[in-house]
Design a protein around this motif. Structure first.
Motif, PDB file in Angstrom:
ATOM      1  N   TYR A  42      20.651   4.907 -47.075  1.00 19.92           N
ATOM      2  CA  TYR A  42      19.776   4.209 -47.801  1.00 19.92           C
ATOM      3  C   TYR A  42      19.026   3.467 -46.834  1.00 19.92           C
ATOM      4  O   TYR A  42      19.359   2.503 -45.821  1.00 19.92           O
ATOM      5  CB  TYR A  42      20.155   3.099 -48.905  1.00 19.92           C
ATOM      6  CG  TYR A  42      21.283   3.705 -49.659  1.00 19.92           C
ATOM      7  CD1 TYR A  42      20.681   4.173 -51.102  1.00 19.92           C
ATOM      8  CD2 TYR A  42      22.313   3.901 -49.408  1.00 19.92           C
ATOM      9  CE1 TYR A  42      21.737   4.704 -51.946  1.00 19.92           C
ATOM     10  CE2 TYR A  42      23.093   4.721 -50.246  1.00 19.92           C
ATOM     11  CZ  TYR A  42      22.993   4.918 -51.543  1.00 19.92           C
ATOM     12  OH  TYR A  42      23.777   5.548 -52.342  1.00 19.92           O
ATOM     13  N   PHE A  43      17.373   3.794 -46.958  1.00 20.74           N
ATOM     14  CA  PHE A  43      16.724   3.249 -45.659  1.00 20.74           C
ATOM     15  C   PHE A  43      15.757   1.859 -46.152  1.00 20.74           C
ATOM     16  O   PHE A  43      15.125   2.103 -47.154  1.00 20.74           O
ATOM     17  CB  PHE A  43      15.816   4.425 -45.202  1.00 20.74           C
ATOM     18  CG  PHE A  43      14.824   3.936 -44.113  1.00 20.74           C
ATOM     19  CD1 PHE A  43      15.393   3.442 -42.933  1.00 20.74           C
ATOM     20  CD2 PHE A  43      13.380   4.125 -44.069  1.00 20.74           C
ATOM     21  CE1 PHE A  43      14.460   3.052 -41.887  1.00 20.74           C
ATOM     22  CE2 PHE A  43      12.710   3.617 -43.269  1.00 20.74           C
ATOM     23  CZ  PHE A  43      13.066   3.299 -41.853  1.00 20.74           C
ATOM     24  N   ASP A  44      15.843   0.982 -45.288  1.00 20.95           N
ATOM     25  CA  ASP A  44      14.915  -0.081 -45.416  1.00 20.95           C
ATOM     26  C   ASP A  44      13.770  -0.043 -44.615  1.00 20.95           C
ATOM     27  O   ASP A  44      13.914  -0.357 -43.468  1.00 20.95           O
ATOM     28  CB  ASP A  44      15.826  -1.583 -45.318  1.00 20.95           C
ATOM     29  CG  ASP A  44      14.924  -2.754 -45.609  1.00 20.95           C
ATOM     30  OD1 ASP A  44      13.802  -2.698 -45.662  1.00 20.95           O
ATOM     31  OD2 ASP A  44      15.710  -3.537 -46.217  1.00 20.95           O
ATOM     32  N   ARG A  45      12.763   0.316 -45.110  1.00 25.71           N
ATOM     33  CA  ARG A  45      11.590   0.501 -44.294  1.00 25.71           C
ATOM     34  C   ARG A  45      11.065  -0.624 -43.579  1.00 25.71           C
ATOM     35  O   ARG A  45      10.576  -0.648 -42.608  1.00 25.71           O
ATOM     36  CB  ARG A  45      10.425   1.275 -45.078  1.00 25.71           C
ATOM     37  CG  ARG A  45       9.267   1.619 -44.453  1.00 25.71           C
ATOM     38  CD  ARG A  45       8.135   2.364 -45.420  1.00 25.71           C
ATOM     39  NE  ARG A  45       8.237   3.617 -45.981  1.00 25.71           N
ATOM     40  CZ  ARG A  45       7.716   4.607 -45.038  1.00 25.71           C
ATOM     41  NH1 ARG A  45       7.038   4.350 -44.189  1.00 25.71           N
ATOM     42  NH2 ARG A  45       7.932   5.874 -45.551  1.00 25.71           N
ATOM     43  N   ASP A  46      11.023  -1.828 -44.252  1.00 30.64           N
ATOM     44  CA  ASP A  46      10.729  -3.068 -43.725  1.00 30.64           C
ATOM     45  C   ASP A  46      11.492  -3.606 -42.482  1.00 30.64           C
ATOM     46  O   ASP A  46      10.796  -4.301 -41.756  1.00 30.64           O
ATOM     47  CB  ASP A  46      10.679  -4.229 -44.913  1.00 30.64           C
ATOM     48  CG  ASP A  46       9.730  -3.789 -45.978  1.00 30.64           C
ATOM     49  OD1 ASP A  46       8.694  -3.121 -45.804  1.00 30.64           O
ATOM     50  OD2 ASP A  46       9.992  -4.261 -47.043  1.00 30.64           O
ATOM     51  N   LEU A 121      30.303  -1.454 -47.729  1.00 28.83           N
ATOM     52  CA  LEU A 121      28.790  -1.226 -47.372  1.00 28.83           C
ATOM     53  C   LEU A 121      28.678  -1.036 -45.844  1.00 28.83           C
ATOM     54  O   LEU A 121      29.468  -2.067 -45.260  1.00 28.83           O
ATOM     55  CB  LEU A 121      28.069  -2.233 -47.886  1.00 28.83           C
ATOM     56  CG  LEU A 121      26.671  -2.342 -47.579  1.00 28.83           C
ATOM     57  CD1 LEU A 121      25.999  -1.410 -48.246  1.00 28.83           C
ATOM     58  CD2 LEU A 121      26.208  -3.685 -48.127  1.00 28.83           C
ATOM     59  N   LEU A 122      27.839  -0.194 -45.215  1.00 27.43           N
ATOM     60  CA  LEU A 122      27.801  -0.084 -43.874  1.00 27.43           C
ATOM     61  C   LEU A 122      26.480  -0.288 -43.430  1.00 27.43           C
ATOM     62  O   LEU A 122      25.720  -0.087 -43.849  1.00 27.43           O
ATOM     63  CB  LEU A 122      28.032   1.393 -43.282  1.00 27.43           C
ATOM     64  CG  LEU A 122      29.622   1.714 -43.551  1.00 27.43           C
ATOM     65  CD1 LEU A 122      29.794   3.268 -43.109  1.00 27.43           C
ATOM     66  CD2 LEU A 122      30.660   0.815 -42.873  1.00 27.43           C
ATOM     67  N   HIS A 123      26.184  -0.917 -42.226  1.00 23.15           N
ATOM     68  CA  HIS A 123      24.917  -1.523 -41.943  1.00 23.15           C
ATOM     69  C   HIS A 123      24.578  -0.907 -40.614  1.00 23.15           C
ATOM     70  O   HIS A 123      25.345  -1.161 -39.652  1.00 23.15           O
ATOM     71  CB  HIS A 123      24.774  -2.995 -41.913  1.00 23.15           C
ATOM     72  CG  HIS A 123      23.621  -3.531 -41.425  1.00 23.15           C
ATOM     73  ND1 HIS A 123      23.365  -4.702 -40.385  1.00 23.15           N
ATOM     74  CD2 HIS A 123      22.303  -3.439 -41.768  1.00 23.15           C
ATOM     75  CE1 HIS A 123      22.271  -4.875 -40.190  1.00 23.15           C
ATOM     76  NE2 HIS A 123      21.463  -4.308 -41.053  1.00 23.15           N
ATOM     77  N   MET A 124      23.577  -0.201 -40.468  1.00 23.00           N
ATOM     78  CA  MET A 124      22.863   0.313 -39.087  1.00 23.00           C
ATOM     79  C   MET A 124      21.428  -0.010 -38.728  1.00 23.00           C
ATOM     80  O   MET A 124      20.513   0.636 -39.095  1.00 23.00           O
ATOM     81  CB  MET A 124      23.311   1.862 -39.078  1.00 23.00           C
ATOM     82  CG  MET A 124      23.178   2.306 -37.761  1.00 23.00           C
ATOM     83  SD  MET A 124      23.380   4.348 -37.838  1.00 23.00           S
ATOM     84  CE  MET A 124      22.367   4.970 -36.431  1.00 23.00           C
ATOM     85  N   PRO A 125      21.376  -1.017 -38.083  1.00 17.17           N
ATOM     86  CA  PRO A 125      19.856  -1.298 -37.474  1.00 17.17           C
ATOM     87  C   PRO A 125      19.748  -0.206 -36.508  1.00 17.17           C
ATOM     88  O   PRO A 125      20.559   0.038 -35.599  1.00 17.17           O
ATOM     89  CB  PRO A 125      20.145  -2.678 -36.753  1.00 17.17           C
ATOM     90  CG  PRO A 125      21.471  -3.128 -36.960  1.00 17.17           C
ATOM     91  CD  PRO A 125      22.313  -2.258 -37.539  1.00 17.17           C
ATOM     92  N   LEU A 126      18.430   0.223 -36.566  1.00 13.20           N
ATOM     93  CA  LEU A 126      17.925   1.419 -35.544  1.00 13.20           C
ATOM     94  C   LEU A 126      17.577   0.895 -34.414  1.00 13.20           C
ATOM     95  O   LEU A 126      16.945  -0.262 -34.453  1.00 13.20           O
ATOM     96  CB  LEU A 126      16.920   2.009 -36.318  1.00 13.20           C
ATOM     97  CG  LEU A 126      17.205   2.838 -37.693  1.00 13.20           C
ATOM     98  CD1 LEU A 126      15.578   3.600 -37.806  1.00 13.20           C
ATOM     99  CD2 LEU A 126      18.244   3.694 -37.429  1.00 13.20           C
ATOM    100  N   HIS A 127      18.148   1.306 -33.277  1.00 12.01           N
ATOM    101  CA  HIS A 127      17.839   0.966 -31.829  1.00 12.01           C
ATOM    102  C   HIS A 127      16.801   2.159 -31.415  1.00 12.01           C
ATOM    103  O   HIS A 127      15.870   1.664 -30.507  1.00 12.01           O
ATOM    104  CB  HIS A 127      19.099   0.593 -31.021  1.00 12.01           C
ATOM    105  CG  HIS A 127      19.536  -0.388 -31.237  1.00 12.01           C
ATOM    106  ND1 HIS A 127      20.427  -1.151 -30.363  1.00 12.01           N
ATOM    107  CD2 HIS A 127      19.404  -1.586 -32.176  1.00 12.01           C
ATOM    108  CE1 HIS A 127      20.639  -2.291 -30.697  1.00 12.01           C
ATOM    109  NE2 HIS A 127      20.021  -2.617 -31.678  1.00 12.01           N
ATOM    110  N   GLU A 128      17.572   3.349 -31.534  1.00 15.30           N
ATOM    111  CA  GLU A 128      16.448   4.276 -31.020  1.00 15.30           C
ATOM    112  C   GLU A 128      16.492   5.599 -31.902  1.00 15.30           C
ATOM    113  O   GLU A 128      17.462   5.872 -32.671  1.00 15.30           O
ATOM    114  CB  GLU A 128      17.152   4.649 -29.641  1.00 15.30           C
ATOM    115  CG  GLU A 128      16.153   5.542 -28.862  1.00 15.30           C
ATOM    116  CD  GLU A 128      16.545   6.031 -27.325  1.00 15.30           C
ATOM    117  OE1 GLU A 128      16.190   5.536 -26.443  1.00 15.30           O
ATOM    118  OE2 GLU A 128      17.653   6.614 -27.343  1.00 15.30           O
TER     119      GLU A 128
END
Length: 169
Positions: A42-46, A121-128
């Motif tokens: 599930y991608f959060d574009r904002d 629920l798993l959370h992964m902020p994008l770094h690269e």
């Protein structure tokens, strides 16, 4: 805007579009010794964050522990587009986010539905993100291969770009 900035913006927009269109990819945790496994994202574009719903009782969750770095790879079958994204991953207690992304598909995997004690629920902020893409045009591909074989050059059949999300913040 500098040309390299536009290229970065274009690549980021293309990646975000792909993440919206592709429904699943392969998720793996660095150093866990486990194979990557298919997961719906599930991608959060904002915010540039990925979220996953899984069972608390999985090797994946055990591999994450209190936090680790993960890689999530996606491929578009309708276009020649591949991406491998990385960032820290952790378990999240964000009930509002879980409510937001919960669906009938997710519910099918838990006997107790949304209230099942194993929902994690798993959370992964994008770094690269590293992306590779091409036009997917077989004619253009053939011409490029022919050109490379007739000259001292190499085939240029696509683009490769690395996006650093940490530097964009």
């Amino acid at each position: 805007m500098a040309d390299t900035d536009r290229t970065e913006t274009d690549a980021r927009g293309q990646l975000f579009d792909q993440l919206d269109d592709v429904r699943a990819g392969m998720l793996g945790v660095e150093g866990s010794g486990q194979h990557m496994q298919p997961m719906t994202h599930y991608f959060d574009r904002d915010t540039g964050e990925l979220w996953f719903i899984t069972s608390r009782d999985t090797d994946l969750v055990r591999g994450i522990g209190q936090g680790n770095t993960a890689h999530f790879c996606v491929q578009s079958t309708s276009q020649d587009y591949y991406a491998c994204l990385s960032g820290p991953i952790r378990q999240s207690q964000d009930e509002a986010k879980l409510d937001e992304i919960w669906s009938a598909v997710a519910a099918a995997y838990f006997e107790g539905g949304r209230e099942d004690r194993d929902v994690c629920l798993l959370h992964m902020p994008l770094h690269e993100a590293a992306i590779w893409s091409s036009s997917g045009n077989p004619f253009a591909f053939g011409i490029e291969v022919l050109r490379a074989n007739m000259t001292d050059g190499t085939a240029q059949t696509g683009t490769h770009k690395v996006i650093n999300f940490a530097s964009a913040a």
